[in-house]
Motif scaffolding. Sequence first.
Motif, PDB file in Angstrom:
ATOM      1  N   VAL A  48       0.867  -1.180   0.000  1.00  9.81           N
ATOM      2  CA  VAL A  48       0.000   0.000   0.000  1.00  9.81           C
ATOM      3  C   VAL A  48       0.905   1.231   0.000  1.00  9.81           C
ATOM      4  CG1 VAL A  48      -1.768   1.297   1.226  1.00  9.81           C
ATOM      5  CG2 VAL A  48      -1.818  -1.210   1.263  1.00  9.81           C
ATOM      6  N   ASN A  49       0.830   2.020  -1.091  1.00 13.96           N
ATOM      7  CA  ASN A  49       1.667   3.220  -1.229  1.00 13.96           C
ATOM      8  C   ASN A  49       3.142   2.904  -1.036  1.00 13.96           C
ATOM      9  OD1 ASN A  49      -0.642   4.853  -1.611  1.00 13.96           O
ATOM     10  ND2 ASN A  49      -0.911   5.050   0.618  1.00 13.96           N
ATOM     11  N   GLY A  50       3.548   1.769  -1.624  1.00 14.15           N
ATOM     12  CA  GLY A  50       4.960   1.400  -1.590  1.00 14.15           C
ATOM     13  C   GLY A  50       5.424   0.775  -0.280  1.00 14.15           C
ATOM     14  N   ARG A  51       4.499   0.520   0.651  1.00 15.76           N
ATOM     15  CA  ARG A  51       4.872  -0.075   1.938  1.00 15.76           C
ATOM     16  C   ARG A  51       4.133  -1.390   2.144  1.00 15.76           C
ATOM     17  NH1 ARG A  51       3.997   3.634   6.907  1.00 15.76           N
ATOM     18  NH2 ARG A  51       4.988   1.801   7.838  1.00 15.76           N
ATOM     19  N   LYS A 110      -2.100  -2.376  14.120  1.00 18.02           N
ATOM     20  CA  LYS A 110      -0.911  -1.807  14.757  1.00 18.02           C
ATOM     21  C   LYS A 110       0.381  -2.238  14.065  1.00 18.02           C
ATOM     22  CE  LYS A 110      -2.837  -1.147  19.393  1.00 18.02           C
ATOM     23  NZ  LYS A 110      -2.704  -1.498  20.838  1.00 18.02           N
ATOM     24  N   TRP A 111       0.355  -3.363  13.378  1.00 16.09           N
ATOM     25  CA  TRP A 111       1.544  -3.792  12.640  1.00 16.09           C
ATOM     26  C   TRP A 111       1.909  -2.768  11.567  1.00 16.09           C
ATOM     27  CZ3 TRP A 111       1.067  -9.714  11.209  1.00 16.09           C
ATOM     28  CH2 TRP A 111       0.883 -10.459  12.376  1.00 16.09           C
ATOM     29  N   ASN A 112       0.877  -2.166  10.977  1.00 15.44           N
ATOM     30  CA  ASN A 112       1.123  -1.239   9.882  1.00 15.44           C
ATOM     31  C   ASN A 112       1.698   0.091  10.362  1.00 15.44           C
ATOM     32  OD1 ASN A 112       0.097  -3.162   8.091  1.00 15.44           O
ATOM     33  ND2 ASN A 112      -2.001  -2.460   8.418  1.00 15.44           N
ATOM     34  N   GLY A 113       1.515   0.386  11.637  1.00 14.19           N
ATOM     35  CA  GLY A 113       2.144   1.572  12.207  1.00 14.19           C
ATOM     36  C   GLY A 113       3.529   1.287  12.750  1.00 14.19           C
ATOM     37  N   ASP A 114       3.791   0.018  13.063  1.00 14.63           N
ATOM     38  CA  ASP A 114       5.095  -0.366  13.618  1.00 14.63           C
ATOM     39  C   ASP A 114       5.404  -1.795  13.168  1.00 14.63           C
ATOM     40  OD1 ASP A 114       7.358  -0.912  15.026  1.00 14.63           O
ATOM     41  OD2 ASP A 114       6.545  -0.469  17.009  1.00 14.63           O
ATOM     42  N   PRO A 115       6.126  -1.962  12.057  1.00 14.40           N
ATOM     43  CA  PRO A 115       6.422  -3.294  11.519  1.00 14.40           C
ATOM     44  C   PRO A 115       7.155  -4.207  12.499  1.00 14.40           C
ATOM     45  CG  PRO A 115       6.914  -1.603   9.895  1.00 14.40           C
ATOM     46  CD  PRO A 115       6.629  -0.878  11.178  1.00 14.40           C
ATOM     47  N   LYS A 116       7.750  -3.639  13.547  1.00 24.01           N
ATOM     48  CA  LYS A 116       8.410  -4.467  14.557  1.00 24.01           C
ATOM     49  C   LYS A 116       7.415  -5.431  15.199  1.00 24.01           C
ATOM     50  CE  LYS A 116      11.727  -5.583  17.486  1.00 24.01           C
ATOM     51  NZ  LYS A 116      12.944  -6.340  17.061  1.00 24.01           N
ATOM     52  N   ARG A 117       6.154  -5.016  15.282  1.00 27.48           N
ATOM     53  CA  ARG A 117       5.128  -5.885  15.860  1.00 27.48           C
ATOM     54  C   ARG A 117       4.929  -7.138  15.013  1.00 27.48           C
ATOM     55  NH1 ARG A 117       1.886  -3.349  19.720  1.00 27.48           N
ATOM     56  NH2 ARG A 117       2.230  -1.106  19.942  1.00 27.48           N
TER      57      ARG A 117
END
Length: 398
Positions: A282-285, A303-310
């Motif tokens: 989505v939009n290159g991410r 929340k994964w999409n705000g912080d891929p560490k999750r």
Amino acid sequence: MFHDQRLIMRDGMLIGALERMCATLEISPSQAALAKERYDGVGGWLAESEDPLLKAMGIFLQGSTAIGTTVKPIGSNEHDVDLVAHAPGLGNWIEPVALKKAIGDRLKANGHYKALLVEMARCWRLVYANEFHMDITPSIPNRNCNMGGELVADRALKIWKPSNPKGYKALFLERVKLAPRFRVTKSFHAEDRARADIEPYPEQVYFKGLLQRLVQILKRHRDVFIAVNEIDLSMSPISVLVTTLASQSYEYCVKTFTYDTELDLLFDVIRHMPDFVEVRGVNGRMQWFVWNETTKGENFAEKWNGDPKRAEIFFTWHSRALSDISRLKDVEGIDGLKRQLGDAFGSGPAKAVVDSITEDISVSRRSGTLGVAPRIGLVTGVTAAGVTPVRANTFFGR
């Protein structure tokens, strides 16, 4: 055939050990009855308010208590009991903060509840020390959901977001009822020893529900993994995401495959869980989606999409869970079982399981129903082929 029978017996004993462990972690029937009495009281108190915002408000369970997958948090004697305070007559014209405040004001007006009340980000918590705490989340109807969904506040109390606790519960419990298929060796039941037939899984002996127990196993393993690796608790994979993936995978496995034992099924369900995480750019991410199937717009992986560490933590934990569950097949003896259960689920539950098994062995020894099976060890029953009876003795009750 005796080899097949021993393997089935071995896996059955391991399933029994996991069942015992889950029983030590879940809310007891007496606790459940007490919690129901208390949340019924809360519901009555809210509904009797003269505040028009609270008119006809009802309280009902959501989350793990509603679907039978409770697990006591590590380092706490309190179970979580999640409740929804539903205002059926309101629409999204009411601001989340206003409805939450009305609920809080009403609870504070009762001296008993006021002493127990703690304000959380989007809910109110009643803390019954060393028993459980009840989180009360406000909700209103979602008129745009054709599955009877609701709207709940986001953490900032700024907007209403779609949810559907009742629909989620109904779908999960329908999946609990799905009957797996297991290969049943004909030599157990008839003279024909040359082949195996496939039969529907019979009424469960150990598990109250394989899916429910699997979710408990995964949640406990997750909690131990997070604690041992000193990961911030706020980064832990949320329970509803774990439960959703497990239930979707369970349905897929039950409808698609046939298994030798319950342990094989549990392992396969865990293995297929990531298959139900939707991943797209989505939009290159990279973005992840684990949808609530009972309403539109609720993404449990948000929340994964705000912080891929999750996401990274989830997949690392999942890999470890798969490894630890698979290694159960290799344990030998009570000491080996205790070590493996301790590593995966914590020393407390492991000790409780072994103590319970040891007591059963002692009882069976005294009653003359203890036996030894090759590569399995002591079994509490000597009727199966290949099991050698163990003679009783009375030295110090052993």
